[in-house]
Design an enzyme around this catalytic site. Structure first.
Site, mmCIF file in Angstrom:
data_model
loop_
_atom_site.group_PDB
_atom_site.id
_atom_site.type_symbol
_atom_site.label_atom_id
_atom_site.label_comp_id
_atom_site.label_asym_id
_atom_site.label_seq_id
_atom_site.Cartn_x
_atom_site.Cartn_y
_atom_site.Cartn_z
ATOM 1 N N GLY A 46 0.835 -1.187 0.000
ATOM 2 C CA GLY A 46 0.000 0.000 0.000
ATOM 3 C C GLY A 46 0.873 1.242 0.000
ATOM 4 O O GLY A 46 2.023 1.194 0.450
ATOM 5 N N GLN A 51 3.057 9.872 1.339
ATOM 6 C CA GLN A 51 4.385 9.262 1.419
ATOM 7 C C GLN A 51 5.285 9.650 0.249
ATOM 8 O O GLN A 51 6.504 9.515 0.330
ATOM 9 C CB GLN A 51 4.260 7.728 1.471
ATOM 10 C CG GLN A 51 3.633 7.219 2.755
ATOM 11 C CD GLN A 51 3.430 5.718 2.711
ATOM 12 O OE1 GLN A 51 2.451 5.251 2.160
ATOM 13 N NE2 GLN A 51 4.354 4.962 3.271
ATOM 14 N N CYS A 91 5.947 -0.247 7.370
ATOM 15 C CA CYS A 91 5.625 0.945 6.579
ATOM 16 C C CYS A 91 6.819 1.309 5.712
ATOM 17 O O CYS A 91 7.958 1.308 6.188
ATOM 18 C CB CYS A 91 5.289 2.094 7.525
ATOM 19 S SG CYS A 91 4.890 3.625 6.675
ATOM 20 N N LEU A 92 6.556 1.645 4.453
ATOM 21 C CA LEU A 92 7.633 2.034 3.539
ATOM 22 C C LEU A 92 8.334 3.307 4.019
ATOM 23 O O LEU A 92 9.479 3.554 3.643
ATOM 24 C CB LEU A 92 7.072 2.246 2.130
ATOM 25 C CG LEU A 92 6.542 0.975 1.455
ATOM 26 C CD1 LEU A 92 5.824 1.321 0.162
ATOM 27 C CD2 LEU A 92 7.674 -0.002 1.191
ATOM 28 N N HIS A 133 -4.336 1.886 7.698
ATOM 29 C CA HIS A 133 -2.951 2.367 7.765
ATOM 30 C C HIS A 133 -2.738 3.522 6.772
ATOM 31 O O HIS A 133 -2.184 4.568 7.124
ATOM 32 C CB HIS A 133 -2.017 1.185 7.450
ATOM 33 C CG HIS A 133 -0.558 1.513 7.396
ATOM 34 N ND1 HIS A 133 0.351 1.031 8.322
ATOM 35 C CD2 HIS A 133 0.166 2.273 6.522
ATOM 36 C CE1 HIS A 133 1.563 1.483 8.024
ATOM 37 N NE2 HIS A 133 1.475 2.235 6.935
ATOM 38 N N GLU A 134 -3.216 3.332 5.531
ATOM 39 C CA GLU A 134 -3.001 4.362 4.501
ATOM 40 C C GLU A 134 -3.826 5.617 4.781
ATOM 41 O O GLU A 134 -3.369 6.732 4.538
ATOM 42 C CB GLU A 134 -3.349 3.821 3.106
ATOM 43 C CG GLU A 134 -2.613 2.567 2.672
ATOM 44 C CD GLU A 134 -1.106 2.645 2.806
ATOM 45 O OE1 GLU A 134 -0.542 3.754 2.802
ATOM 46 O OE2 GLU A 134 -0.481 1.576 2.948
ATOM 47 N N HIS A 137 -2.074 7.871 7.039
ATOM 48 C CA HIS A 137 -1.055 8.696 6.360
ATOM 49 C C HIS A 137 -1.657 10.006 5.845
ATOM 50 O O HIS A 137 -1.042 11.068 5.929
ATOM 51 C CB HIS A 137 -0.465 7.947 5.162
ATOM 52 C CG HIS A 137 0.651 7.005 5.499
ATOM 53 N ND1 HIS A 137 1.794 7.414 6.144
ATOM 54 C CD2 HIS A 137 0.817 5.675 5.257
ATOM 55 C CE1 HIS A 137 2.609 6.366 6.286
ATOM 56 N NE2 HIS A 137 2.039 5.300 5.769
HETATM 57 ZN ZN ZN Z 1 2.817 3.404 5.790
#
Ligand code: ZN
Length: 179
Positions: A46, A51, A91-92, A133-134, A137
Site C-alpha cells: 500500500g 508518502q 511501513c515504507l 494504515h493508509e 497517512h
Molecule cells: Zn505506511
C-alpha cells in the site's frame, strides 16, 4: 511512468494533512500509475500520496501475491468499522520496523475512483488493515504513533544510524509486508 521518492520518518512532511482531490483528469491517472509503480518496486502492499510528498487524499493498495488486484481509493471515508484485529504492521516510510497496531477487523469504505465515480467496498483481513494504515497517512499519522514514546525514540535512533551508515545492508527487505 516514474518511480517516486518515498519520504521517511521522521520527515515533517509526513505530518501534512492531505487535501481532497477535486480534479479527475489525466494528471491524476498519471499520479496513480506512478504510485503503483513506486509501491510495487519498493516492494509494498500500500502507498498513500502523502508518502510521496503529494498532499492529496489518494491511496493505492494491492495485497495480492501476484500483484494483480490493484485498488485505488480517492477521498476515502470509513462508513462503518467493526471488530478488532491487531497484527504486525510495517511501513515504507519507516523502513525495517515492524510492530503490532490495533485496528478494526472490518471496514466499509466509500471513495471515488480515478474517473470520479463513487465506489463502496466492504473490506476485511489485510485489506481492511491496509486501508486504515493508509488513511492514517492522509491525516499525517504514522503507525509508530500507536507505539510508546520509548519505542519511537529507539526507532528514530535506529533509522538515524542507518542513514549515517548508508551503503550498509538495511534490515527488513522484501520478506515482510510494508505499506
Ligand atoms: Zn505506511
Amino acid at each position: 511512468m516514474a518511480q517516486l521518492a518515498i519520504l521517511e520518518y521522521p520527515d515533517p512532511r509526513l505530518r501534512t494533512k492531505a487535501q481532497p482531490v477535486t480534479v479527475f483528469d489525466a494528471a491524476l491517472k498519471q499520479q496513480v500509475a506512478d504510485m503503483f509503480e513506486t509501491m510495487y518496486a519498493a516492494p509494498g502492499i500500500g502507498l498513500a500520496a502523502t508518502q510521496v510528498n503529494w498532499h492529496h487524499r489518494l491511496l493505492v493498495i494491492d495485497v495480492s501475491e501476484d500483484k494483480n488486484q490493484p485498488l485505488v481509493l480517492i477521498n476515502p471515508e470509513i462508513l462503518e468499522r467493526e471488530g478488532e484485529a491487531t497484527g504486525e504492521e510495517g511501513c515504507l516510510s519507516v523502513p525495517g520496523i515492524y510492530d503490532d497496531v490495533p485496528r478494526a477487523a472490518r471496514v466499509r469504505v466509500r471513495a471515488r475512483d480515478v474517473d470520479g465515480g463513487t465506489v463502496e467496498h466492504d473490506l476485511t483481513g489485510m485489506l481492511a488493515v491496509c486501508v486504515q494504515h493508509e488513511m492514517d497517512h492522509l491525516d499525517g499519522k504514522l503507525f509508530v504513533d500507536y507505539l510508546s514514546e520509548l519505542k519511537r525514540q529507539r526507532i528514530r535512533k535506529k533509522l538515524d544510524k542507518e542513514r549515517r551508515e548508508r551503503g550498509s545492508a538495511r534490515a527488513g527487505s522484501g520478506q515482510q509486508k510494508r505499506q
